[in-house]
Scaffold this motif. Sequence first.
Motif, PDB file in Angstrom:
ATOM      1  N   LYS A 183     -60.886  19.984  71.726  1.00 54.61           N
ATOM      2  CA  LYS A 183     -61.352  20.761  72.873  1.00 54.61           C
ATOM      3  C   LYS A 183     -61.504  19.885  74.110  1.00 54.61           C
ATOM      4  N   GLN A 184     -62.024  18.658  73.928  1.00 58.83           N
ATOM      5  CA  GLN A 184     -62.150  17.745  75.061  1.00 58.83           C
ATOM      6  C   GLN A 184     -60.779  17.365  75.616  1.00 58.83           C
ATOM      7  N   GLN A 185     -59.828  17.098  74.703  1.00 55.88           N
ATOM      8  CA  GLN A 185     -58.477  16.754  75.143  1.00 55.88           C
ATOM      9  C   GLN A 185     -57.833  17.909  75.903  1.00 55.88           C
ATOM     10  N   ILE A 186     -58.021  19.119  75.410  1.00 56.59           N
ATOM     11  CA  ILE A 186     -57.427  20.293  76.065  1.00 56.59           C
ATOM     12  C   ILE A 186     -58.034  20.511  77.443  1.00 56.59           C
ATOM     13  N   LEU A 187     -59.357  20.357  77.557  1.00 54.59           N
ATOM     14  CA  LEU A 187     -60.003  20.508  78.861  1.00 54.59           C
ATOM     15  C   LEU A 187     -59.498  19.463  79.857  1.00 54.59           C
ATOM     16  N   GLY A 188     -59.381  18.213  79.386  1.00 52.96           N
ATOM     17  CA  GLY A 188     -58.870  17.159  80.264  1.00 52.96           C
ATOM     18  C   GLY A 188     -57.429  17.395  80.683  1.00 52.96           C
ATOM     19  N   LEU A 189     -56.593  17.833  79.721  1.00 51.83           N
ATOM     20  CA  LEU A 189     -55.193  18.097  80.033  1.00 51.83           C
ATOM     21  C   LEU A 189     -55.036  19.293  80.963  1.00 51.83           C
ATOM     22  N   GLU A 190     -55.850  20.312  80.776  1.00 50.24           N
ATOM     23  CA  GLU A 190     -55.768  21.474  81.664  1.00 50.24           C
ATOM     24  C   GLU A 190     -56.152  21.100  83.095  1.00 50.24           C
ATOM     25  N   LYS A 191     -57.199  20.293  83.242  1.00 51.75           N
ATOM     26  CA  LYS A 191     -57.605  19.844  84.583  1.00 51.75           C
ATOM     27  C   LYS A 191     -56.517  18.986  85.220  1.00 51.75           C
ATOM     28  N   ALA A 192     -55.968  18.044  84.417  1.00 56.16           N
ATOM     29  CA  ALA A 192     -54.897  17.196  84.951  1.00 56.16           C
ATOM     30  C   ALA A 192     -53.649  18.020  85.262  1.00 56.16           C
ATOM     31  N   HIS A 193     -53.385  19.046  84.459  1.00 57.42           N
ATOM     32  CA  HIS A 193     -52.232  19.908  84.699  1.00 57.42           C
ATOM     33  C   HIS A 193     -52.384  20.670  86.017  1.00 57.42           C
ATOM     34  N   ILE A 194     -53.578  21.159  86.291  1.00 56.43           N
ATOM     35  CA  ILE A 194     -53.822  21.880  87.548  1.00 56.43           C
ATOM     36  C   ILE A 194     -53.662  20.939  88.740  1.00 56.43           C
ATOM     37  N   ASP A 195     -54.230  19.728  88.628  1.00 61.65           N
ATOM     38  CA  ASP A 195     -54.117  18.762  89.729  1.00 61.65           C
ATOM     39  C   ASP A 195     -52.659  18.358  89.964  1.00 61.65           C
ATOM     40  N   GLU A 196     -51.936  18.102  88.872  1.00 62.19           N
ATOM     41  CA  GLU A 196     -50.537  17.689  89.010  1.00 62.19           C
ATOM     42  C   GLU A 196     -49.675  18.823  89.566  1.00 62.19           C
ATOM     43  N   LYS A 197     -49.986  20.032  89.180  1.00 58.10           N
ATOM     44  CA  LYS A 197     -49.253  21.188  89.712  1.00 58.10           C
ATOM     45  C   LYS A 197     -49.504  21.346  91.204  1.00 58.10           C
ATOM     46  N   ARG A 198     -50.753  21.092  91.622  1.00 58.64           N
ATOM     47  CA  ARG A 198     -51.066  21.160  93.057  1.00 58.64           C
ATOM     48  C   ARG A 198     -50.328  20.067  93.820  1.00 58.64           C
ATOM     49  N   ARG A 199     -50.316  18.852  93.268  1.00 62.47           N
ATOM     50  CA  ARG A 199     -49.601  17.758  93.935  1.00 62.47           C
ATOM     51  C   ARG A 199     -48.098  18.041  94.008  1.00 62.47           C
ATOM     52  N   LEU A 200     -47.545  18.601  92.946  1.00 60.51           N
ATOM     53  CA  LEU A 200     -46.122  18.946  92.955  1.00 60.51           C
ATOM     54  C   LEU A 200     -45.818  19.988  94.031  1.00 60.51           C
TER      55      LEU A 200
END
Length: 252
Positions: A183-200
């Motif tokens: 669950k911690q890994q998924i939360l971290g990956l989801e946050k990083a995914h949102i940030d990376e999508k915004r940067r893209l």
Amino acid sequence: MSALPEELWRRILEIGVQRRGFSYKDLCCLSISSRRLHRLSDEDFLWSHLLSSDFPPFFSPSSTSITSAHSSTCKSLYKLRYERDRDKKIAAHRRAVLRKESQVLERSMRLRDMETRLAEETNKMRATLAELSNLSNVRQASVALNVWQPEIIRGRQKQIVEQCVVPVESRFHVLQMELKLCKQQILGLEKAHIDEKRRLALVEEELQSMRYHPLRDQKPIDGVEVEFNIKRKKLKKLMPSISATALRQENS
């Protein structure tokens, strides 16, 4: 227009060029308005001033004084400098577009990698939940064996307990820890995914702007290039001390 003497028109053009009121575009537009302005806007001292103001590093007064007899010398030289500067800007723009395209590709690859890891962690969490559910049934069956039950139900629960070949309690706690970690890994990956999508999205927007305005000075929308330049400057400052340390270690 015909009532004004040429000296007055010449003075108007000279003041306009000296005070940066007239650019090369204005002189070109004036030159097609009438024959008199075409002749006056072609005079050498106007283009000489524009050449020295628009291209100060490249302007050489001695070179223009040699050929000052020709009225179009400075204008031709200005055209040459302008075309060179335009070609440099176009080449720099192409390099900037290639760099920005590589950034888009790199961030897209990061995004796909994050999505793959997110799917793996999600599948891992589902498998952990399924195993936890099975172990929970085993725990319930082992507790139910201690009380009286009909033989059919008791035999079924005994079969469930015997099918489990691992220690139930220790495995149950391990799976709970794995579930928490997933669950911690998924939360971290989801946050990083949102940030990376915004940067893209920002990089793609900047790339579209660069393609739409090829000769305009582009400023980065996000702080990626700024952060890269800061790190590069810090590395340059640290290089002499690193080299000196390595040299001392070699000598010792």
